[in-house]
Enzyme design. Structure first.
Site, PDB file in Angstrom:
ATOM      1  N   ILE A 199       0.878  -1.182   0.000  1.00 38.66           N
ATOM      2  CA  ILE A 199       0.000   0.000   0.000  1.00 38.66           C
ATOM      3  C   ILE A 199       0.902   1.214   0.000  1.00 38.66           C
ATOM      4  CG2 ILE A 199      -1.689   1.425   1.208  1.00 38.66           C
ATOM      5  CD1 ILE A 199      -3.039  -0.898   2.262  1.00 38.66           C
ATOM      6  N   ASP A 200       0.988   1.861  -1.142  1.00 40.37           N
ATOM      7  CA  ASP A 200       1.729   3.109  -1.223  1.00 40.37           C
ATOM      8  C   ASP A 200       0.734   4.230  -0.922  1.00 40.37           C
ATOM      9  OD1 ASP A 200       3.895   4.809  -1.810  1.00 40.37           O
ATOM     10  OD2 ASP A 200       3.115   5.129  -3.829  1.00 40.37           O
TER      11      ASP A 200
END
Ligand code: AMP
Ligand code: MG
Length: 402
Positions: free
Chosen positions: A189-190
């Site tokens: 999850i950026d």
């Protein structure tokens, strides 16, 4: 390095492949291993029938499947987060669960889809914290989420993963990468801050071959298919976007529910007055004052578009804005998973990303990028003027230290 023959395209067809060309719908199930990014012989076809498989087609297909499944898990967790009375916006637990869950799913799918390939993954998370006693409940939640997502998808007939399997799969991400062989590069999850706010985030998956990024996928569950310069920056209740790119094959965007595929291209503008620019939503991640001064020198009129994550690279690749500026505090070391997928998504859409000295980004040095001061991204026409504005501004303004 393996060569990439990609798709043979006639010159006429190529000239018709303009900005966001509509392509053939791509219904669920999302991805079959033989599926090409675009079909070649229907009446609406833009390509001639001479289509050759590139060296990375199988890996790209697997990467799209992996990122799409991880996006589903993240969407479900975020839905719960936004509806829940229990979690405050500053509660990090949902993002923790989704981060690990996403990493497990990506790693699991890549290994299932590519059983004959050696597997090396450079990813953000490791299992250290999860192995502590106080994390038992979190580990149980992650394991259930992953098993539910796999079961609902239905592609893999496997017995449910145990908690121990989950820990082992997470630790597959501890590769150092480097300049030899093939390595997957993953940010599960950026944009975790965006995830918690209900704003932009991305599942970012790239692949290195001999130190070069050769393919990349960005799943952006909250990015609308339409341009976000118009102010509508969030598609929380829509399908979201999946960008995919492969060396010498261009960049494609489709809806995360697989219903629409288009080839995308960066903005062609040469005029900074028409260009808008992206930067981090979080001022702690990139100096807003420095980018403001660069934009002013360049003659950019529009206000900055501030969004989280590598969704910025995706939006730039389809021409929503023409420039992305990133200037972290001095001493901050950029990680390869924060840029690998975005880098090729932009490069294959006709853009260019360099450091503040104009040097290409080098992904061959291990888990970190080794670069001068910041990252700038734009089209080829604007790059010389942008580079000059960046260097002039950097002479006048010193970035704070970490
Ligand atoms: P963005 O959403 O573009 O602001 O970038 C999100 C990424 O910024 C995260 O994935 C982090 O790896 C990275 N990050 C975290 N702290 C910093 C920092 N102090 N400066 C720059 N980037 C950071
Ligand atoms: Mg990140």
């Amino acid at each position: 390095m393996a060569s990439s023959s990609c798709i043979a395209i006639t010159t006429t067809a190529l000239t018709r492949l303009v900005h966001r060309t509509p392509s053939i719908p791509n219904p669920r199930p999302l991805l079959l291993s033989t599926q090409l990014p675009i079909k070649s012989s229907s009446s609406s076809s833009l390509l001639n029938s001479s289509v050759a498989m590139s060296s990375y087609d199988k890996q790209l297909t697997a990467a799209k499947k992996a990122a799409s499944l991880a996006a589903r898990l993240c969407q479900n967790v975020q839905k719960g987060l936004l509806q829940s009375d229990v979690h405050s916006k500053s509660d990090k637990s949902p993002v923790t669960v989704a981060d690990y869950g996403s990493q497990v799913l990506v790693s699991f799918v890549l290994q299932k889809e590519l059983p004959d390939h050696t597997f090396s993954l450079v990813a953000e998370e490791d299992s250290g914290d999860l192995r502590k006693e106080e994390s038992q409940e979190t580990l149980e939640r992650i394991t259930k989420l992953v098993n539910d997502t796999i079961a609902n998808d239905g592609s893999y007939k496997v017995s449910p993963l145990s908690e121990n399997d989950v820990l082992t799969i997470i630790d597959k991400g501890m590769s150092e990468g480097g300049s030899n062989g093939q390595h997957w590069v993953l940010d599960p999850i950026d944009g975790t801050k965006g995830f918690l706010r209900g704003d932009q985030y991305a599942i970012a998956l790239g692949m290195l071959d001999e130190g070069k990024v050769v393919l990349g996928v960005l799943a952006c569950p909250n990015l609308p298919l339409e341009s976000i310069t118009s102010g509508n920056q969030n598609a929380a209740n829509k399908a979201g976007c999946l960008f995919s790119a492969q060396l010498a094959c261009g960049t494609y965007m489709e809806s995360l529910d697989g219903s629409q595929t288009v080839k995308v291209h960066v903005s062609n503008t040469e005029n900074p007055e028409e260009a808008s620019f992206f930067e981090s939503y979080e001022a702690a991640h990139s100096s807003h004052s420095l980018s403001g001064s660069i934009a002013k020198k360049l003659g950019v009129k529009a206000a900055p578009v501030r969004i989280d994550s590598q969704a910025k690279y995706g939006a730039l690749a389809r021409g929503d804005g023409a420039i992305y500026l990133r200037f972290p505090n001095k001493g901050y070391r950029e990680k390869i998973w924060d840029h690998a997928a975005g880098y090729i998504v932009v490069a294959e859409a006709g853009g260019v990303a360099t450091d503040a000295a104009g040097k290409p980004l080098d992904f061959s040095k291990g888990r970190y990028l080794d670069l001068d001061t910041g990252i700038i991204v734009t089209n080829r026409k604007l790059m010389p003027a942008l580079l000059k504005a960046v260097q002039d501004s950097l002479r006048e303004e010193v970035l704070p230290s970490l």
